[in-house]
Every structure is written in structure tokens, then in C-alpha cells.
Design an enzyme around this catalytic site. Sequence first.
Site, PDB file in Angstrom:
ATOM      1  N   ASP A  94     -44.299 -32.338  41.078  1.00  0.00           N
ATOM      2  CA  ASP A  94     -45.420 -31.564  40.564  1.00  0.00           C
ATOM      3  C   ASP A  94     -45.082 -31.048  39.169  1.00  0.00           C
ATOM      4  OD1 ASP A  94     -46.756 -31.932  42.956  1.00  0.00           O
ATOM      5  OD2 ASP A  94     -46.089 -30.025  43.802  1.00  0.00           O
ATOM      6  N   ARG A  95     -46.110 -30.838  38.376  1.00  0.00           N
ATOM      7  CA  ARG A  95     -45.907 -30.387  36.995  1.00  0.00           C
ATOM      8  C   ARG A  95     -45.030 -29.130  36.916  1.00  0.00           C
ATOM      9  NH1 ARG A  95     -50.807 -28.912  32.719  1.00  0.00           N
ATOM     10  NH2 ARG A  95     -49.462 -28.302  30.973  1.00  0.00           N
TER      11      ARG A  95
END
Length: 317
Positions: free
Chosen positions: A146-147
Site C-alpha cells: 500500500d502507498r
Amino acid sequence: MTNTPSQASSVQMLEVSPEFAGQRIDNFLRNQLKGVPKTLIYRILRKGEVRVNKGRIKPEYKLQAGDLVRVPPLRLAERDEPAPLAQGLLERLEVAIVYEDKALIVLNKPAGIAVHGGSGLSYGVIEALRQLRPDARELELVHRLDRDTSGLLMVAKKRSMLRHLHQELRGDGVDKRYMALVRGRWETGKKQVSAPLLKNTLRSGERMVEVTDEGKEALTLFRVLRRFGDFATLVEARPVTGRTHQIRVHARHAGHAIAGDSKYGDEDFSREIRELGGKRLFLHAYGLKVPLPDGGELNLEAPVDEVWSQTLGKLVE
């Protein structure tokens, strides 16, 4: 694979090497023709301008070793090099590389950087690495983070390594370990969370995952690393399955939301952590063990950033 000639405005002849055997022609061209829009690739396929062994083929044609692929002249501006990314970002990612050989890059991805462009982002880790390693024509993400999650991210430099690692990820060959700072006192006896997960996409395009019997089987193993009274616990999380947002949702399902998680977290807990300087998601992929094609094993650990370490330093055990 050989490419003759190299000019974008000329006909290209691509010879298919054994490692690309079985791949669809459309996916092969998307991989080889970096920077060319998918719409253009499918247009030249539909019009019959792409030939394999001098014959027309459909987009679903599966390549065989030794096939000779003719790509017509591509004179559009899309073949130009992508706009250079900020030098600061490139330097940050270069420093983040913790392992590299002829077939694989592993980096300690900083929090806040997406792994690829899309959803309003013009770039990500993979686009930056393609500028840092222009000679590595086959760079592809092996998996995703995930970012806002930091930690170890694998990027294959060769198709053969990508296939090998995907096979290991589908089995139990890859051991990925995460650290997470969660709310409350995680009991020592709570060693696993087994709860099926279902991924939904909201009207806004945002992905949300929920625990429901209609979801796919998901299992995460947890281990207490350090306690900060009854306020917070540092845990190790090992996802046995690889579902979207699995650790974040399982932690919340167990009653211990991860600090800084804007989707599944506890806002009061996250605010208290932010007030200590912890302005990030406290989920970090710190450990990785993966078997290599030559029979060896890659065993890596990645340190947390200063924001993480300084914030934990302000917590009272």
C-alpha cells in the site's frame, strides 16, 4: 529477445526468447513497448499491423519460443521518453535499494510513495526505477505494498525471476514479516486472526475490505514484540494469505487498529500518535525470506524510518 532496429520510427523485429513462451502477444507488447499507450497497442493488433512469423494474429495469441514478431513503425510522440521525475525522489529511491543483482531489486520503500502510477498519480516506484535503470527493459513489480506502508518491495529485472517469484508467492516459499503499532494491549495468547475478507469498490473508486462470510479465506499470524502499557503494542504480523489490506483489516477485527490507518483505524488513537510526531501509517514490511532460482535463499531485514523510531521512543512501556 533481440530488437532490430532500435529506432522508434522504424519497423521492429522482436525474437521471442524461451522465457516469454506462453505469454499473450498483447501482454508481451505492453511489456516490450514501454511508454506506448495500451490503446495504440490494441489498435495495431486489431488492424493486423503486428505480424508473427509473417502472419496475422489475434490479441490473445500465445507466443512460442523463436517466434518473430514484427511491430510496425510507431511515429507518435508517445514513444518519447517519459518526463524526468524529480531528482530528489530518484535519489531517495536509489538510497532505499537494499539488494540488487542481475535479476532482482529489493528496496526499503518509504511510506507515502505509491508502487506504481494511477488513480491520479503520474508516477510510482516502478516508473522511478525505470528511469534509474534504463537498461533493465523488463522491470516489473513482483508484488505490491500500500502507498502508506513502508518496507521491503521486490522488483524483478528479468521475466524469468518474475515467474519464479510469482510461483513462490502462490505457494509457501516466501516469508514476509511486518511490524505494526496497534491500539491497546494485544494479549500474548492471541496468535492468529482467521477471518474471510471481501474487497469492495465504492462509487468514489476507493477500495474497502470487510470481514464477511462471503469473502475469501484469510489468515494472519501475530506475535507481540513490545508493549507500551495498555496504550499500544508493537506486533509482528505474518500474512499466510495475501489479501488486499489483510493485516490492517485483521488487526482492526481483533480490536487493535493500526496507528495512522485512515481507512480502518481508530481516529482517537491515531491522533494521539500524531501528537507525538507519528504522522504516518505504522505498518512496515521489515523481514523477507525468499528462495532464489539457483537454490540459495535471500534473507533481508529493513530498518524503520526516523518518524517511526522517534515516535516509539516517546511511548512509555
